[in-house]
Scaffold this motif. Structure first.
Motif, PDB file in Angstrom:
ATOM      1  N   UNK A   1       0.798  -1.222   0.000  1.00  0.00           N
ATOM      2  CA  UNK A   1       0.000   0.000   0.000  1.00  0.00           C
ATOM      3  C   UNK A   1       0.834   1.277   0.000  1.00  0.00           C
ATOM      4  N   UNK A   2       2.096   1.210   0.362  1.00  0.00           N
ATOM      5  CA  UNK A   2       2.907   2.429   0.234  1.00  0.00           C
ATOM      6  C   UNK A   2       2.993   2.870  -1.228  1.00  0.00           C
TER       7      UNK A   2
ATOM      8  N   UNK B   1      -0.719   2.127  10.007  1.00  0.00           N
ATOM      9  CA  UNK B   1      -1.306   1.368  11.106  1.00  0.00           C
ATOM     10  C   UNK B   1      -0.288   0.464  11.773  1.00  0.00           C
TER      11      UNK B   1
ATOM     12  N   UNK C   1      -5.648   5.981   9.596  1.00  0.00           N
ATOM     13  CA  UNK C   1      -6.123   4.660   9.199  1.00  0.00           C
ATOM     14  C   UNK C   1      -5.425   4.139   7.940  1.00  0.00           C
TER      15      UNK C   1
ATOM     16  N   UNK D   1      -8.603  -2.109   2.483  1.00  0.00           N
ATOM     17  CA  UNK D   1      -7.570  -2.794   1.716  1.00  0.00           C
ATOM     18  C   UNK D   1      -7.842  -4.283   1.611  1.00  0.00           C
TER      19      UNK D   1
ATOM     20  N   UNK E   1      -2.775  -5.740   0.943  1.00  0.00           N
ATOM     21  CA  UNK E   1      -2.904  -5.041   2.221  1.00  0.00           C
ATOM     22  C   UNK E   1      -1.583  -4.910   2.982  1.00  0.00           C
ATOM     23  N   UNK E   2      -0.490  -5.456   2.436  1.00  0.00           N
ATOM     24  CA  UNK E   2       0.786  -5.324   3.162  1.00  0.00           C
ATOM     25  C   UNK E   2       1.407  -3.953   2.852  1.00  0.00           C
ATOM     26  N   UNK E   3       2.267  -3.450   3.745  1.00  0.00           N
ATOM     27  CA  UNK E   3       2.763  -2.084   3.557  1.00  0.00           C
ATOM     28  C   UNK E   3       3.726  -1.907   2.378  1.00  0.00           C
TER      29      UNK E   3
ATOM     30  N   UNK F   1       1.089   5.882  -2.082  1.00  0.00           N
ATOM     31  CA  UNK F   1       1.486   7.174  -1.525  1.00  0.00           C
ATOM     32  C   UNK F   1       0.956   7.418  -0.131  1.00  0.00           C
ATOM     33  N   UNK F   2       1.531   8.453   0.503  1.00  0.00           N
ATOM     34  CA  UNK F   2       1.180   8.791   1.876  1.00  0.00           C
ATOM     35  C   UNK F   2       0.201   9.956   1.865  1.00  0.00           C
TER      36      UNK F   2
ATOM     37  N   UNK G   1      -6.670   3.565   0.650  1.00  0.00           N
ATOM     38  CA  UNK G   1      -5.607   3.012   1.492  1.00  0.00           C
ATOM     39  C   UNK G   1      -6.068   2.762   2.930  1.00  0.00           C
ATOM     40  N   UNK G   2      -7.326   3.010   3.222  1.00  0.00           N
ATOM     41  CA  UNK G   2      -7.875   2.777   4.563  1.00  0.00           C
ATOM     42  C   UNK G   2      -7.654   1.305   4.941  1.00  0.00           C
ATOM     43  N   UNK G   3      -7.142   1.102   6.136  1.00  0.00           N
ATOM     44  CA  UNK G   3      -6.813  -0.247   6.571  1.00  0.00           C
ATOM     45  C   UNK G   3      -7.961  -1.238   6.530  1.00  0.00           C
TER      46      UNK G   3
END
Lengths: 336, 336, 336, 336
Positions: free
Chosen positions: A189-190, C205, C200, A205, A237-239, A193-194, A200-202
């Motif tokens: 999900x990075x 997170x 979020x 995802x 869903x992983x960063x 972007x930030x 990108x909501x947890x």
């Protein structure tokens, strides 16, 4: 050892922060400053407040990029890294280039061959055809000489890096037949972007395809590979991390030895870990500057697996590889 | 409403537990018992102790499958569900079939067309050619009549379910050209079963391909589709769900309308949610009996996306669809 | 069976969507409509477009809550569920109450005993002291009679539900000594609501404490428990669920039997699963209407573990329990 | 710079692998070899085959620890790191110590003060009372002198490290009152070790408490802190990291300044990041050698938050800190 003064513009994003960290720990680079757009609410904030994980090394105040700061960069910096939006990069780069600085751009602003493709894939008219033409494509293991001597380097996109590192050995060796190559890729999900966003909501995802048939990395891969490609990205869903599963067809009669030999081009490359038996996994490349590659064959069908950290080999550490090449340093300097 | 007495053998695994729960809440089914292998350490344990999430509905003691229990099943049950290993299913099924019971097998023991394929893909000699030939393939939306009348049903594998639900409408409508279809699929870790293993260790899990060119679901998909396929599974770190990204080529001249019409075969199916604009996500099918399907096209290139819960539509809820068909009930009975 | 027409206001959030689904599948409830604020960009959208997982049951168009719609609700609905922000609930509830409707409010707008606490904990002046006083606290297992007869029900917060279900049996039985009770709780990210936010963001997170000493659920727990509490919430990276680890001290001389007897109050409760040996886990309550409780003791030190789905027992399914009580239905009607 | 030859026994586990990597990149340490138990199936395997993420630096063959290998270690190594099971460490350490080597033990074999506690908390009789008494407790920031001169160092457990780093400043400053301290801690799954197990199965993992009242880290924390503690660990589904939420009561009259001053003991510590406003998060310490600490107060109630990577500051990097102290190197040598 040579020493370079560098400025990082767009330092508050995920790529900018990783790059700032890498510059800080690089013995040949001196960090002049970290900049954000002039009126950003992040101006004045410590980078380490946005990234507590780097609390020990990034207690650096983000500066708004005013005219005064630009002037100061032009006077004091040797190289500018742009971690800005595509359009912002296209606007900013010429200013620094014309002042004689080198620019290493991590956006897509100078990656495509033709200005004509920008409205379609990036949504803006590209007015810098001359610089676009002069930009070296910063795929470090493949274009070291162009990168070493270029004033402007366009660091490749994350997906193109994973894809091209997997495929260029085959293309260069003439082993690929003419069939379209299919690239199925999954990103953390990075990659999005930030910024605050429902995407990108947890809780939103989940593994899901996007950009079907129209992602802007498709033309980038196709033009570098000189081959027809069908590229399909997925968000997971992983960063961090990208895994590309690449489906290609070999020319008739290609032997196993020819195939393995093609990947021998990486034998001396310190940041490429490849093996015909390998099944690269995201976890093995996260927070590392490597690309992991494995290839598998049945008859003329080939599957190449390729994994990178999207923020490192897919962006920041590859930018460091580029400046290493420009400074005549080992390609992995400051990265291991 | 008809009422059936059913036994579930192999009830302690992920699929067995889901199926036990579904049977418990199904008004036409009466659960005779939940069984594990005779000397399993789980014998005597409450199913709800293994699955606290089902503490309210599965306070059922797992019974070792002794000869006495088999006899009792033959006497009292109408249908046996087998959630056992492939080889165990092949050994057990004939015993119950010959006693006149119906068998719905969730293993791979009766899925392939030819006994000859078993040593290669399942690692054992298949001695039940006659029953293999009689088994109906339990893809519920596609073979309702065969399933309704079969004494033995082989519930499809999880990956084949996701893949075939995406592809059969195209094949049946004659829209696929002869090129190989590529299926890139990602599964949650319950797909690897409930057993202690380093592969499923939470710190080892990461997106990674496996079974390259040789996974046993390849022949299952190919024979059902009657088409050449290249199937590549990946293991991911989430618990449940499969996403298949399917790459296929259309015959020249296929119109958008013909394509959309092909998927009209699902228009009345209550457990298929499909839409040409859809990008199915794992999170939307988890703990649900649906298959979500979306298709996307550029020229003659087609991408079909298909998502299921591997334990439900990929196993347990599809088994319930099969028994519903056998009982003349609505296909979704007990599932919504 | 009685039949009620219900309206759901604030239906586009996580709680609103779960509640809409539960109402849809409840045989005694008829869903008049799902509403969002008048000028929300979600007005006109299908709820199932926001929640594809409910594509089969929530093809309901969200309506902007105009004056006309309010009038229509007042004329046709028996009960209004408010899934709105705290301040919005306080503004809206009296309007419907005065028109004679029942209101079940899932916000914090009517949970605290005293209007004086609202500026401190909710940031606004509460002008509805009379209704605040009349509101029943909707902890379904504990206040069934008040809930059954109240015109206004304040459904408890998610953390208070997990905490109070663990602690009230002890308090009521007089087993707690006077020491402060410590509640350490961890919530999934849906607890932060469905809105774009860096907090979020899937890459931001991570397990982290927040709201130290000042979270608004502290006074809610304390006043219901009539006991001094120190409550510390944490945000985790999983989507749903709350685990509360509660530390309390027993009065001297409390026997094991007295302790176990205290929890016998739940013996007949269909939505409480409790056991002195239990170690509840988040995964076992997700997407379920249960609260799982376990207690462990050493001398006079007690640890009570309590797990719920924050969107269900912590909000939507508890709201259904409340309306069940009001309709004289079994408390679990429509939930199992 | 001094140079030391070190052997790592038990190198195949998560801690052993991290330690091997850290030794490899430490300029004052030379890695003699990586060992596993004599008949382990891992003997002969490359460490990088077990840990592909370290493919670039750990192409080291694991050796079975035969008598011959022991002899070779005694002859050539200066220091032995033991990453073995508790009982194995107790058996092995004396052998190397008596041969004059230094031993840094990462198990619990030499952590407790009294042999009498071993049967209760570790399940075996401890026959090495003399060595137990001589072992320095390797909490690097707190016992630098003892560690520097000890022949045997017992590296603290992961939970005790997080807990003691949070609490010792208060205890040492005399700020804690006599009430029991409550430590609520959550660990990633690597804390359970690298072995096949249902407990660590990716589909079984979920936030859950364990070891209630009886975890072996309780006496370790209590004896080091000289204070009554109630410690409750939880297992979570993330791979690495520990977050401890510590509840303590201050003596009456402690001022904010005294409190902040207590943590000034860490002001010059390069591997401690602390701040009274901080809310440490797991993600910020993963793959880093830091401990992040924040403290929050209301009246005399104190909450201290403490986060570490369980495999680094909780094990391997702290072991490196210990050998740095022994060699007279900066405490952070080789870690940043």
């Amino acid at each position: 050892m040579p020493s370079q003064s560098v400025a990082i513009i767009g330092a508050s994003g995920y790529v900018g922060a990783e790059l700032s960290r890498l510059v800080q720990q690089h013995s040949a680079l001196s960090l002049l400053g970290c900049y954000v757009s002039e009126h950003s609410s992040d101006a004045g904030t410590l980078l380490s407040d946005l990234y507590p994980q780097y609390g020990h090394c990034l207690k650096i105040s983000l500066q708004g990029l005013s005219d005064k700061e630009k002037l100061s960069i032009k006077r004091q910096a040797d190289t500018v890294f742009l971690c800005t939006d595509h359009g912002v990069s296209v606007a900013l780069a010429p200013e620094f280039l014309e002042a004689g600085l080198k620019v290493i751009d991590l956006s897509g602003g100078f990656r495509l061959d033709a200005v004509e493709d920008y409205p379609t894939f990036y949504g803006f008219e590209h007015k810098q055809a001359r610089w676009l033409q002069q930009a070296a494509y910063g795929l470090a293991e493949w274009y070291p000489h162009e990168i070493a001597t270029a004033q402007l380097v366009a660091v490749p996109g994350c997906y193109p890096t994973a894809s091209l590192m997997a495929l260029l050995p085959l293309k260069q060796s003439g082993l690929l037949n003419n069939n379209k190559v299919i690239i199925n890729a999954v990103s953390g999900v990075t990659g999005a972007g930030r910024k605050a966003s429902l995407v990108t909501h947890g809780a939103e995802l989940s593994l899901q395809a996007y950009g079907l048939f129209g992602h802007r990395h498709t033309p980038e891969i196709a033009q570098q590979l000189q081959h027809d490609v069908l590229f399909t990205p997925h968000l997971a869903q992983f960063p961090r991390g990208i895994l590309a599963t690449v489906y290609a067809d070999l020319n008739p009669g290609v032997s196993d030895k020819e195939l393995d030999n093609a990947y021998q081009c990486y034998a001396e490359q310190p940041l490429v870990r490849c093996d015909k038996r390998a099944r690269p996994a995201i976890k093995d490349v996260v927070q590392q500057p490597f690309v992991d590659i494995g290839w598998h064959r049945q008859g003329n069908q080939l599957i190449v697996l390729s994994a990178i950290d999207n923020l490192l080999k897919g962006a920041a550490s590859q930018a460091i590889q580029c400046i290493n090449l420009q400074l005549g340093l080992p390609i992995e300097e400051g990265l291991l």
